[in-house]
Design a protein around this motif. Structure first.
Motif, PDB file in Angstrom:
ATOM      1  N   GLY A  82      36.328  35.729  45.203  1.00 28.36           N
ATOM      2  CA  GLY A  82      35.094  36.482  45.442  1.00 28.36           C
ATOM      3  C   GLY A  82      35.408  37.794  46.140  1.00 28.36           C
ATOM      4  O   GLY A  82      36.322  37.873  46.952  1.00 28.36           O
ATOM      5  N   THR A  83      34.654  38.840  45.809  1.00 31.70           N
ATOM      6  CA  THR A  83      34.954  40.174  46.336  1.00 31.70           C
ATOM      7  C   THR A  83      33.818  40.709  47.202  1.00 31.70           C
ATOM      8  O   THR A  83      32.656  40.342  47.029  1.00 31.70           O
ATOM      9  N   VAL A  84      34.198  41.611  48.075  1.00 38.66           N
ATOM     10  CA  VAL A  84      33.204  42.216  48.962  1.00 38.66           C
ATOM     11  C   VAL A  84      32.237  43.097  48.163  1.00 38.66           C
ATOM     12  O   VAL A  84      31.028  43.085  48.395  1.00 38.66           O
ATOM     13  N   GLY A  85      32.758  43.831  47.182  1.00 36.09           N
ATOM     14  CA  GLY A  85      31.883  44.686  46.373  1.00 36.09           C
ATOM     15  C   GLY A  85      30.910  43.867  45.543  1.00 36.09           C
ATOM     16  O   GLY A  85      29.731  44.220  45.408  1.00 36.09           O
ATOM     17  N   GLY A  86      31.408  42.772  44.987  1.00 41.25           N
ATOM     18  CA  GLY A  86      30.531  41.897  44.212  1.00 41.25           C
ATOM     19  C   GLY A  86      29.400  41.363  45.064  1.00 41.25           C
ATOM     20  O   GLY A  86      28.234  41.320  44.641  1.00 41.25           O
ATOM     21  N   GLY A 113      34.910  39.493  40.985  1.00 43.17           N
ATOM     22  CA  GLY A 113      35.539  38.177  41.138  1.00 43.17           C
ATOM     23  C   GLY A 113      34.877  37.109  40.287  1.00 43.17           C
ATOM     24  O   GLY A 113      35.445  36.047  40.057  1.00 43.17           O
ATOM     25  N   GLY A 114      33.650  37.372  39.867  1.00 46.70           N
ATOM     26  CA  GLY A 114      32.940  36.450  38.983  1.00 46.70           C
ATOM     27  C   GLY A 114      32.346  35.238  39.668  1.00 46.70           C
ATOM     28  O   GLY A 114      31.749  34.384  39.015  1.00 46.70           O
ATOM     29  N   GLN A 115      32.474  35.155  40.993  1.00 47.58           N
ATOM     30  CA  GLN A 115      32.097  33.910  41.663  1.00 47.58           C
ATOM     31  C   GLN A 115      30.580  33.701  41.709  1.00 47.58           C
ATOM     32  O   GLN A 115      30.116  32.577  41.919  1.00 47.58           O
ATOM     33  N   THR A 116      29.821  34.756  41.483  1.00 45.57           N
ATOM     34  CA  THR A 116      28.371  34.609  41.320  1.00 45.57           C
ATOM     35  C   THR A 116      27.982  34.846  39.872  1.00 45.57           C
ATOM     36  O   THR A 116      27.211  34.073  39.286  1.00 45.57           O
ATOM     37  N   GLY A 156      38.506  48.894  48.825  1.00 46.25           N
ATOM     38  CA  GLY A 156      38.076  48.888  47.443  1.00 46.25           C
ATOM     39  C   GLY A 156      37.111  47.752  47.190  1.00 46.25           C
ATOM     40  O   GLY A 156      37.091  46.749  47.901  1.00 46.25           O
ATOM     41  N   THR A 157      36.320  47.903  46.148  1.00 46.43           N
ATOM     42  CA  THR A 157      35.274  46.944  45.836  1.00 46.43           C
ATOM     43  C   THR A 157      35.844  45.574  45.471  1.00 46.43           C
ATOM     44  O   THR A 157      35.199  44.556  45.638  1.00 46.43           O
ATOM     45  N   MET A 158      37.118  45.533  44.997  1.00 45.39           N
ATOM     46  CA  MET A 158      37.728  44.277  44.542  1.00 45.39           C
ATOM     47  C   MET A 158      38.488  43.545  45.648  1.00 45.39           C
ATOM     48  O   MET A 158      39.165  42.557  45.382  1.00 45.39           O
ATOM     49  N   VAL A 159      38.404  44.042  46.875  1.00 48.25           N
ATOM     50  CA  VAL A 159      39.048  43.331  47.988  1.00 48.25           C
ATOM     51  C   VAL A 159      38.369  41.964  48.149  1.00 48.25           C
ATOM     52  O   VAL A 159      37.148  41.872  48.189  1.00 48.25           O
ATOM     53  N   THR A 160      39.187  40.912  48.220  1.00 49.28           N
ATOM     54  CA  THR A 160      38.603  39.571  48.277  1.00 49.28           C
ATOM     55  C   THR A 160      38.274  39.163  49.720  1.00 49.28           C
ATOM     56  O   THR A 160      38.794  39.725  50.678  1.00 49.28           O
ATOM     57  N   HIS A 161      37.412  38.165  49.812  1.00 50.62           N
ATOM     58  CA  HIS A 161      37.089  37.597  51.131  1.00 50.62           C
ATOM     59  C   HIS A 161      38.369  37.113  51.813  1.00 50.62           C
ATOM     60  O   HIS A 161      38.535  37.275  53.015  1.00 50.62           O
TER      61      HIS A 161
END
Lengths: 285, 160
Positions: free
Chosen positions: A104-108, A27-30, A68-73
């Motif tokens: 933002g993603t859970v995997g991130g 998600g790139g949020q961090t 999946g790792t790209m699932v968002t909050h």
């Protein structure tokens, strides 16, 4: 820096393998915030957003969940879940603000492994495991082992965390995520996640994770075992709260002193267990 | 650093901008496309002054890599202005004296347009949650919240 947006996992792994310091972009949020301050300057970014399936949540035949790792909050905030799995929307709701939750993603969050972040604590309480893919194959690992230290996981260069798996909730189960932060949406000063199941009026199983107070979420196996077969009385909860306050390794930082965190933990543990207990009891009736 | 030509769908039009690969969406909007309604506050995703819509969801333009926004629909405050969708929110803010220096206002407007799109009335709590990622250093938020509740409020306050 070069940028790729592969359409398959194999292609992504190949691109990562070519350059040791290449990074995944979720998600790139961090990561983008860190790039903006030049804390990191990856020579290559591999965006995961076109890889099919990584943004999906799948109900498993055994009642577990695989996401999946790209699932968002935001997706998890709107998830309708059963029993202890309701810990997922309750945690997601407390993360940051709407715009961060939307991307933002859970995997991130798990790969960044910030000790004050919400998902590591909540998902350790849910006994999650992570699926990791590398060029030489796949592995599955309990999240509690994946998280090694502050900002450190077992992820090797070239590997991708692809999925997070959560075991089925107990028959009469519930969870609670209680966060103490300076303002709503901030990182946790102290957070407590509880997942429990009841058998009649007594506790059948319980996992308690404390976040924001140690390099990785803190559990106390012995104290948890001590709660099994009790009715989770106030004295039981105080005992486990006190032992967790001893088990954490807090530091002084801008949010709170170490001593303050030790004072907050028992009350927050009690609040989280009480919430989860009440919810599970309601489900039982 | 090498520049590449980027194609972005901004406010319903495909736009091209020469871009460094590490540029954020905010960099491209402001410096490449001269859409300066989105403000740069912190560049860390904290202040919300750069809030835009990406694929219809509120987004921090400073935390989206421009190159990763290819194939997505970006809507800025300028786009919401042109379509008229921002008008009601802007009017409510003006009528309630909710604008002081104005730097946070475009981000607040985008966040409130997102809340308005959800429909179904919004409590004071809903409003506060929807702008919880938008920092205003002038107003203390009270007038902003009053403006939003006056526009969107079904239930004026739900207590908490």
């Amino acid at each position: 820096m070069d940028y790729f947006r592969p359409e398959s996992l194999e292609e992504a792994l190949g691109l990562l393998a070519e350059i040791p310091d290449a990074r995944c972009l979720a998600g790139g949020q961090t990561l983008v915030a860190m790039m903006n301050t030049r804390i990191v300057a990856p020579p290559r970014l591999v965006s995961l957003r076109d890889i099919p399936g990584l943004d999906q949540i799948e109900a498993l035949p055994n009642g577990g969940l695989r996401m999946g790792t790209m699932v968002t909050h935001e997706t998890l905030m709107n998830l309708s879940a059963n029993g202890a799995h309701r810990l997922l929307p309750e945690t997601a709701r407390q993360i940051a603000s709407p715009a961060i939750r939307a991307f933002g993603t859970v995997g991130g969050a798990l790969c960044h492994a910030d000790p004050a972040a919400d998902w590591p604590t909540a998902l350790v309480a849910l006994d999650a495991s992570v699926h990791v893919a590398g060029i030489d194959g796949k592995r599955r690992e309990p999240l509690a082992e994946f998280l090694v230290d502050a900002l450190t996981t077992t992820l090797e260069p070239g590997e991708i965390l692809t999925h997070i798996e959560i075991p089925p909730p107990g028959q009469t189960s519930a969870g609670a995520y209680v966060k103490f932060a300076r303002v709503e949406g901030d990182f946790a000063t102290v957070a407590v996640a509880v997942s429990l199941s009841l058998s009649g009026p007594t506790c059948e199983a319980i996992r308690i994770a404390v976040g924001g107070c140690s390099p990785v979420p803190t559990r106390d196996d012995a104290a948890e075992t001590g709660l099994v077969s009790t009715e989770l009385s106030e004295a039981d909860m105080q005992a486990v709260g006190n032992s967790l306050a001893t088990a954490i390794q807090p530091e002084d930082d801008g949010r709170a002193s170490a001593a303050y965190r030790r004072m907050v933990v028992p009350g927050l543990v009690q609040r989280a267990i009480t919430l989860a207990h009440d919810r599970a009891s309601e489900a039982r009736i | 650093m090498k520049r590449t030509l980027l194609e972005l769908n901004v406010n319903g039009e495909l736009q091209q901008a020469p871009t460094r690969p590490t540029a954020t969406l905010l960099d491209v909007l402001r410096d490449g496309l001269h859409l300066t309604g989105s403000k740069r506050g912190c560049d860390q995703g904290v202040c919300g002054a750069c809030t835009v819509l990406v694929d219809g969801r509120p987004a921090r333009a400073c935390l989206m890599l421009a190159v990763d926004c290819q194939g997505r629909r970006v809507t800025t405050i300028e786009g919401l202005n042109e379509s008229g969708e921002a008008a009601a929110v802007q009017q409510a803010l003006a009528e309630n004296g909710a604008i002081q220096c104005g730097y946070c206002t475009p981000g607040i407007v985008v966040a409130l347009v997102d809340l308005a799109r959800a429909g179904g009335g919004a409590s004071e709590n809903d409003v506060r949650r929807s702008i919880s990622g938008n920092i205003c250093r002038c107003s203390g938020y009270v007038k902003i919240v009053e403006a939003a509740v006056s526009l969107l409020g079904g239930k004026a306050s739900d207590g908490r």
